[in-house]
Design a protein around this motif. Structure first.
Motif, mmCIF file in Angstrom:
data_model
loop_
_atom_site.group_PDB
_atom_site.id
_atom_site.type_symbol
_atom_site.label_atom_id
_atom_site.label_comp_id
_atom_site.label_asym_id
_atom_site.label_seq_id
_atom_site.Cartn_x
_atom_site.Cartn_y
_atom_site.Cartn_z
ATOM 1 N N PHE A 180 -19.903 26.623 -42.954
ATOM 2 C CA PHE A 180 -19.940 26.622 -41.496
ATOM 3 C C PHE A 180 -18.637 27.171 -40.916
ATOM 4 N N VAL A 181 -17.516 26.828 -41.547
ATOM 5 C CA VAL A 181 -16.238 27.345 -41.066
ATOM 6 C C VAL A 181 -16.175 28.856 -41.273
ATOM 7 N N ILE A 182 -16.697 29.334 -42.383
ATOM 8 C CA ILE A 182 -16.668 30.772 -42.648
ATOM 9 C C ILE A 182 -17.603 31.526 -41.698
ATOM 10 N N THR A 183 -18.842 31.052 -41.557
ATOM 11 C CA THR A 183 -19.818 31.810 -40.771
ATOM 12 C C THR A 183 -19.671 31.636 -39.266
ATOM 13 N N LEU A 184 -19.192 30.486 -38.814
ATOM 14 C CA LEU A 184 -19.071 30.264 -37.375
ATOM 15 C C LEU A 184 -17.622 30.151 -36.903
ATOM 16 N N GLY A 185 -16.755 29.585 -37.710
ATOM 17 C CA GLY A 185 -15.380 29.347 -37.280
ATOM 18 C C GLY A 185 -14.487 30.571 -37.282
ATOM 19 N N ILE A 186 -14.529 31.338 -38.349
ATOM 20 C CA ILE A 186 -13.647 32.513 -38.434
ATOM 21 C C ILE A 186 -14.030 33.574 -37.406
ATOM 22 N N PRO A 187 -15.329 33.908 -37.230
ATOM 23 C CA PRO A 187 -15.660 34.844 -36.144
ATOM 24 C C PRO A 187 -15.258 34.307 -34.760
ATOM 25 N N SER A 188 -15.378 33.002 -34.570
ATOM 26 C CA SER A 188 -14.954 32.409 -33.303
ATOM 27 C C SER A 188 -13.455 32.601 -33.095
ATOM 28 N N SER A 189 -12.680 32.498 -34.157
ATOM 29 C CA SER A 189 -11.226 32.673 -34.011
ATOM 30 C C SER A 189 -10.882 34.109 -33.636
ATOM 31 N N PHE A 190 -11.638 35.076 -34.156
ATOM 32 C CA PHE A 190 -11.398 36.465 -33.759
ATOM 33 C C PHE A 190 -11.766 36.682 -32.286
ATOM 34 N N ILE A 191 -12.836 36.041 -31.833
ATOM 35 C CA ILE A 191 -13.220 36.131 -30.420
ATOM 36 C C ILE A 191 -12.150 35.487 -29.545
ATOM 37 N N ILE A 192 -11.641 34.338 -29.970
ATOM 38 C CA ILE A 192 -10.593 33.658 -29.209
ATOM 39 C C ILE A 192 -9.339 34.509 -29.155
ATOM 40 N N ASP A 193 -8.980 35.153 -30.262
ATOM 41 C CA ASP A 193 -7.814 36.048 -30.261
ATOM 42 C C ASP A 193 -7.992 37.189 -29.266
ATOM 43 N N ALA A 194 -9.210 37.725 -29.176
ATOM 44 C CA ALA A 194 -9.481 38.805 -28.226
ATOM 45 C C ALA A 194 -9.430 38.293 -26.784
ATOM 46 N N ILE A 195 -9.897 37.060 -26.557
ATOM 47 C CA ILE A 195 -9.896 36.494 -25.208
ATOM 48 C C ILE A 195 -8.474 36.264 -24.711
ATOM 49 N N ILE A 196 -7.617 35.712 -25.564
ATOM 50 C CA ILE A 196 -6.270 35.339 -25.106
ATOM 51 C C ILE A 196 -5.241 36.450 -25.318
ATOM 52 N N LYS A 197 -5.692 37.598 -25.722
ATOM 53 C CA LYS A 197 -4.776 38.700 -26.010
ATOM 54 C C LYS A 197 -3.864 39.015 -24.826
ATOM 55 N N ASN A 198 -4.399 39.040 -23.627
ATOM 56 C CA ASN A 198 -3.618 39.385 -22.442
ATOM 57 C C ASN A 198 -3.143 38.165 -21.663
ATOM 58 N N GLN A 199 -3.340 36.994 -22.195
ATOM 59 C CA GLN A 199 -2.905 35.762 -21.547
ATOM 60 C C GLN A 199 -1.386 35.685 -21.605
ATOM 61 N N THR A 200 -0.742 35.370 -20.473
ATOM 62 C CA THR A 200 0.721 35.303 -20.450
ATOM 63 C C THR A 200 1.237 33.881 -20.270
ATOM 64 N N ARG A 201 0.623 33.120 -19.377
ATOM 65 C CA ARG A 201 1.104 31.769 -19.112
ATOM 66 C C ARG A 201 0.323 30.740 -19.924
ATOM 67 N N HIS A 202 1.024 29.817 -20.498
ATOM 68 C CA HIS A 202 0.425 28.709 -21.251
ATOM 69 C C HIS A 202 -0.532 29.221 -22.332
ATOM 70 N N LYS A 203 -0.111 30.236 -23.028
ATOM 71 C CA LYS A 203 -0.978 30.899 -24.008
ATOM 72 C C LYS A 203 -1.468 29.936 -25.098
ATOM 73 N N HIS A 204 -0.578 29.110 -25.601
ATOM 74 C CA HIS A 204 -0.949 28.203 -26.691
ATOM 75 C C HIS A 204 -1.918 27.123 -26.223
ATOM 76 N N ARG A 205 -1.713 26.608 -25.022
ATOM 77 C CA ARG A 205 -2.611 25.585 -24.494
ATOM 78 C C ARG A 205 -3.998 26.157 -24.236
ATOM 79 N N VAL A 206 -4.024 27.353 -23.653
ATOM 80 C CA VAL A 206 -5.312 27.993 -23.376
ATOM 81 C C VAL A 206 -6.037 28.295 -24.686
#
Length: 145
Positions: free
Chosen positions: A49-75
């Motif tokens: 489950f971590v491989i099939t759902l978690g790792i792709p989710s982490s790549f999506i999250i990385d793409a979402i927060i790529k341009n985030q400047t404030r409170h990046k870690h919290r977001v």
């Protein structure tokens, strides 16, 4: 490499949660073999489950927060919690549909959501924290010019 380390730590956390839940308060003592068996059981069933759902989710999250400047870690951590809830919903729907195939009745059992939510968050939050710490550590040791 950061994703692999995060994957191992999050799967270990999920396995520890599973091992802790299977421990009873009765008279039996938990032996090292029983504990290691529970950890391996957790790795076998949580890792896919971590491989099939978690790792792709982490790549999506990385793409979402790529341009985030404030409170990046919290977001980013909030997004890991959100994706953990989404992963729990998807997992509970898939498992309940697989179980219902045997009965030739396709239904979704909502009672599966709570345990999947618990396990999903026990994997996604450590994955997010580990990922954030590893990104911070790599940036600190190897600053970009």
């Amino acid at each position: 490499m950061k994703k692999v380390i995060s994957f191992l730590i999050s799967t270990l956390c999920g396995s520890l949660v599973l091992s802790g839940l299977s421990f009873s308060d009765g008279y039996e003592q938990m032996s090292l073999n029983h504990f290691l068996d529970q950890i391996m059981f957790g790795f076998m069933y949580i890792a896919p489950f971590v491989i099939t759902l978690g790792i792709p989710s982490s790549f999506i999250i990385d793409a979402i927060i790529k341009n985030q400047t404030r409170h990046k870690h919290r977001v980013e951590l909030v997004w890991y919690v959100v994706f953990g809830v989404i992963t729990a919903a998807i997992s509970s729907i898939l498992i309940s549909l697989l179980i219902s195939i045997d009965d030739n009745k396709f239904f979704i059992n909502l009672s599966l959501f709570k345990p999947f939510l618990f396990f999903s968050l026990s994997c996604s939050v450590p994955f997010g924290i580990c990922s954030i710490l590893l990104k911070y550590r790599v940036k600190k040791n190897f600053p970009s010019k």
